[in-house]
Design an enzyme around this catalytic site. Structure first.
Site, PDB file in Angstrom:
ATOM      1  N   ASP A 138      14.044  64.785  -4.442  1.00 33.32           N
ATOM      2  CA  ASP A 138      13.414  65.716  -5.393  1.00 33.32           C
ATOM      3  C   ASP A 138      14.427  66.190  -6.447  1.00 33.32           C
ATOM      4  O   ASP A 138      14.535  67.387  -6.722  1.00 33.32           O
ATOM      5  CB  ASP A 138      12.819  66.910  -4.620  1.00 33.32           C
ATOM      6  CG  ASP A 138      11.908  67.768  -5.511  1.00 33.32           C
ATOM      7  OD1 ASP A 138      11.496  67.300  -6.576  1.00 33.32           O
ATOM      8  OD2 ASP A 138      11.616  68.920  -5.104  1.00 33.32           O
ATOM      9  N   ASP A 281      15.203  79.294  -6.620  1.00 36.05           N
ATOM     10  CA  ASP A 281      14.195  78.234  -6.729  1.00 36.05           C
ATOM     11  C   ASP A 281      12.985  78.530  -5.835  1.00 36.05           C
ATOM     12  O   ASP A 281      13.149  78.936  -4.684  1.00 36.05           O
ATOM     13  CB  ASP A 281      14.865  76.919  -6.294  1.00 36.05           C
ATOM     14  CG  ASP A 281      13.924  75.751  -6.350  1.00 36.05           C
ATOM     15  OD1 ASP A 281      13.487  75.394  -7.449  1.00 36.05           O
ATOM     16  OD2 ASP A 281      13.600  75.203  -5.269  1.00 36.05           O
ATOM     17  N   GLU A 323      12.405  81.806 -10.287  1.00 34.77           N
ATOM     18  CA  GLU A 323      11.662  80.599 -10.669  1.00 34.77           C
ATOM     19  C   GLU A 323      10.289  80.727 -10.032  1.00 34.77           C
ATOM     20  O   GLU A 323      10.006  80.154  -8.990  1.00 34.77           O
ATOM     21  CB  GLU A 323      12.386  79.335 -10.198  1.00 34.77           C
ATOM     22  CG  GLU A 323      11.874  78.073 -10.870  1.00 34.77           C
ATOM     23  CD  GLU A 323      10.936  77.221 -10.040  1.00 34.77           C
ATOM     24  OE1 GLU A 323      10.104  76.493 -10.613  1.00 34.77           O
ATOM     25  OE2 GLU A 323      11.010  77.263  -8.795  1.00 34.77           O
ATOM     26  N   HIS A 392      12.660  70.514 -16.660  1.00 30.96           N
ATOM     27  CA  HIS A 392      12.604  69.254 -15.912  1.00 30.96           C
ATOM     28  C   HIS A 392      11.274  69.091 -15.184  1.00 30.96           C
ATOM     29  O   HIS A 392      10.972  68.025 -14.687  1.00 30.96           O
ATOM     30  CB  HIS A 392      13.748  69.236 -14.905  1.00 30.96           C
ATOM     31  CG  HIS A 392      13.571  70.272 -13.827  1.00 30.96           C
ATOM     32  ND1 HIS A 392      13.646  71.624 -14.100  1.00 30.96           N
ATOM     33  CD2 HIS A 392      13.287  70.157 -12.515  1.00 30.96           C
ATOM     34  CE1 HIS A 392      13.420  72.290 -12.986  1.00 30.96           C
ATOM     35  NE2 HIS A 392      13.197  71.425 -12.005  1.00 30.96           N
ATOM     36  N   ARG A 517       7.400  63.476 -13.329  1.00 35.51           N
ATOM     37  CA  ARG A 517       8.307  64.414 -13.996  1.00 35.51           C
ATOM     38  C   ARG A 517       9.552  63.702 -14.521  1.00 35.51           C
ATOM     39  O   ARG A 517      10.222  64.186 -15.423  1.00 35.51           O
ATOM     40  CB  ARG A 517       8.725  65.542 -13.034  1.00 35.51           C
ATOM     41  CG  ARG A 517       7.601  66.511 -12.733  1.00 35.51           C
ATOM     42  CD  ARG A 517       8.032  67.545 -11.717  1.00 35.51           C
ATOM     43  NE  ARG A 517       8.438  66.947 -10.443  1.00 35.51           N
ATOM     44  CZ  ARG A 517       8.932  67.631  -9.426  1.00 35.51           C
ATOM     45  NH1 ARG A 517       9.092  68.926  -9.532  1.00 35.51           N
ATOM     46  NH2 ARG A 517       9.262  67.028  -8.281  1.00 35.51           N
TER      47      ARG A 517
END
Ligand code: GLC
Length: 645
Positions: A138, A281, A323, A392, A517
């Protein structure tokens, strides 16, 4: 007053020198000032009757962590407290990048600091650089460690040298702290797989499907196409483990206080490397509860605030970025509400503005943008946004359905239109994006693609249509002008400053092709950069336009974020107009999202206190603008920063 302001007051005394005794004394003060809140937060998560001894452990951990913090960073912490809310300055302009895609590795990046300086960027967000599983990881968000640098990027010493160099140049560094999960190769996960029950309790592990099924009934799926469901069966452990993101990312179980201690230690170790801003995150997912969607729960907020209060005691110069790519009303809560107001994260992604800007581009109208922004609660004064157009990740259409209905539109149809517009389903649309995680069960989908490709540059260049190329460049400039003028830290995504197009190479890589992505994670093109200014290319025009915007921002303190922003509604559905103000200066930002020029009547400008006269200037072109028949013409996709002093 939030805790940070309190520490600013306590640290304000002019100490003759910040020697060890003074620094220790200030630490003691911070500990005393935060300990009641820390205690309350702690016992709200871990009930006092069972966890009193564990709490004592926390009180002994904090001084140990402080002792290990490097002396120069301890000093910097106090200098920052004395400086006030440094992260709200107009002088900060950020860039987000993949170290390996930018210039090979950490040392390669170090060698390019002049590139940032030339552009005006002084805040870097480096994507994960710590060790991770070899194949699927990831993009590094499956972590094998929180502080060990992956060989591919260099060594810890390289990182420390970089942070030192950045400090010398007064540049800031942001790194991720993947607080919600580790990879399945992390040492704790490995021990769990070997049968160690203590470590199995670091995660949500279950011998059968009873509890996982109960969770699944109300938990949505984050990656429904590549990793459906929220649990994965681990054969070695013979247990189900919670994996909200990918099957190889194991969710940490914060109901276990051991996990909190270990993660707090990891957090501080990361801060001790010289990181200024820590990106928390996926923090919306930190607490899980059966019967809920296990996102944005009050316990998650308490836990984040607990991290914050402890970090503030040990390293008050380091701040947290939330985030939380969640609904607008939920995002704002990550600054802290009620008694936690201003005591959670200092910074959050302005995902609402980002998604609404893409809505305005597709519809050419700003009504949804206005409605949503006007209805948002004000953020605390001490907080700030990260303003961005691309990063991203994918673009989620996370705005409020009710606001769409209020416009007389059907929310589902509207979202479908946006998906179609951006993912090449409408032949008239210039956008070249891709679909991400389309869920046929719910009709939800997200959008990927580079800013330039989504804004039509790729299609225009392919068709070699100068008019379309011109329009795409204008849209790129306009979008950047907004994030550079809006209150907060603007974060440019590396490559966007030269209009980088989609990178389709991920489709040939087995470990990436499920995840579109990667289309918006291109390599930095140094050949293009070498030619900047040498010819009239699209890349050159974009680069110099952004550089100009950055320099104007930095020269106008009115752009610092003190909640000094005001939206102006003009009635023209294509315009976005907002003002940044201080006692001495006002700057009016006007953007036209339409492909046709729009007019603003002079009396309307006068009504809001802006008159176009010989003294009024437009900062981007550095000219004074004239009126035609008492109206100001705003060109197609034009962006203006009018100043009244
Ligand atoms: C964040 C990251 C994203 C990652 C996810 C799981 O949302 O931005 O790239 O996939 O967390 O760690």
């Amino acid at each position: 007053m939030n805790q940070n302001s309190l520490h600013q007051l306590l640290g304000k005394t002019k100490f003759n020198n910040l020697d060890k005794t003074t620094l220790n004394h200030l630490f003691e003060l911070r500990l005393a000032a935060n300990s009641t809140l820390i205690k309350d937060l702690y016992f709200s998560l871990y009930p006092e009757e069972n966890y009193i001894q564990d709490f004592e452990k926390l009180l002994t951990l904090l001084p140990k962590l402080f002792k290990n913090r490097p002396g120069d960073l301890k000093k910097q912490d106090i200098e920052r407290l004395q400086q006030g809310d440094w992260y709200q300055s107009e002088k900060i302009v950020g860039m987000q990048l993949y170290v390996d895609h930018f210039n090979k590795d950490i040392n390669g990046l170090s060698g390019k600091l002049d590139y940032f300086e030339n552009l005006g960027v002084n805040f870097l967000h480096l994507m994960p650089i710590t060790t991770r599983p070899k194949v699927e990881n990831d993009g590094g968000y499956a972590v094998n460690s929180y502080t060990e640098v992956d060989k591919k990027y260099g060594s810890k010493t390289d990182l420390q040298n970089l942070t030192q160099k950045l400090r010398d140049k007064k540049m800031f560094l942001m790194l991720d702290f993947v607080v919600n999960h580790t990879s399945d190769e992390f040492s704790w996960a490995k021990k769990a797989q070997k049968g160690d029950i203590a470590y199995q309790n670091y995660y949500y592990t279950y011998p059968n499907r009873d509890i996982p099924d109960a969770f699944e009934r109300s938990m949505p799926e984050v990656f429904p196409t590549s990793s459906p469901g929220n649990f994965t069966y681990n054969h070695e452990m013979q247990k189900w483990v919670m994996t909200v993101f990918n099957s190889y990312q194991w969710d940490l179980n914060y109901r276990n206080p051991e996990v909190f201690y270990e993660m707090l230690t990891n957090l501080i170790k990361l801060a001790d490397l010289g990181v200024d801003v820590i990106r928390f995150d996926a923090l919306a997912f930190l607490w899980k509860k059966i019967g809920t969607n296990s996102q944005n729960l009050p316990e998650a907020h308490a836990l984040i605030s607990l991290f914050r209060m402890c970090l503030q005691v040990v390293a008050p110069g380091v701040i947290l970025l939330a985030e939380a790519i969640v609904s607008p009303y939920e995002i704002i809560k990550y600054f802290g509400e009620k008694q936690l107001k201003g005591n959670e994260c200092e910074v959050a992604y302005n995902a609402t503005l980002m998604a609404l800007l893409w809505d305005a581009i597709a519809t050419t109208k700003t009504q949804l943008l206005y409605r949503s922004l006007q209805h948002l609660p004000k953020k605390p004064k001490s907080a700030t946004w990260i303003n961005y157009i691309r990063c991203h990740d994918d673009i989620g259409l996370g705005f409020d359905d009710q606001e769409i209905y209020n416009l007389g539109l059907d929310a589902q149809q509207h979202r479908l239109f946006l998906l179609n517009y951006y993912t090449q389903k409408l032949n008239w649309s210039q956008a070249r994006g891709e679909m991400f995680m389309y869920n046929p069960k719910t009709g939800d989908g997200r959008i990927t693609g580079s800013a330039a490709s989504l804004l039509g540059l790729e299609a225009a260049l392919d068709k070699n249509k100068p008019g379309d190329i011109y329009s795409a460049i204008k849209k790129i400039k306009m979008m950047h002008s907004i994030i550079l003028a809006y209150g907060g830290i603007p974060l440019i995504y590396a490559g966007d400053e030269i209009g980088t197009l989609n990178d389709y190479s991920y489709k040939n890589d087995a470990s990436k092709k499920q995840d579109s992505r990667w289309v918006n994670r291109p390599q930095q093109n140094w050949d293009v950069i070498a030619d900047l200014g040498k010819k009239e290319s699209a890349e050159s025009q974009i680069f110099y336009a952004i550089k100009n915007l950055i320099s104007i921002r930095k020269n106008n303190s009115v752009f610092a974020d003190h909640n000094n922003i005001k939206l102006h509604k003009n009635g023209n559905p294509h315009l976005l107009i907002f003002e940044r103000f201080s006692e001495k200066k006002r700057i009016l930002v006007v953007c036209n999202f339409d492909a046709y020029p729009q007019n603003i009547a002079h009396y309307w400008l006068e009504n809001i206190g802006f008159s176009i006269c010989e003294n009024s200037k437009e900062l981007i072109t550095n000219t004074s603008l004239g009126l035609k028949n008492n109206t100001l013409e705003i060109e197609a996709f034009g962006t203006y920063w009018f100043v009244n002093e």
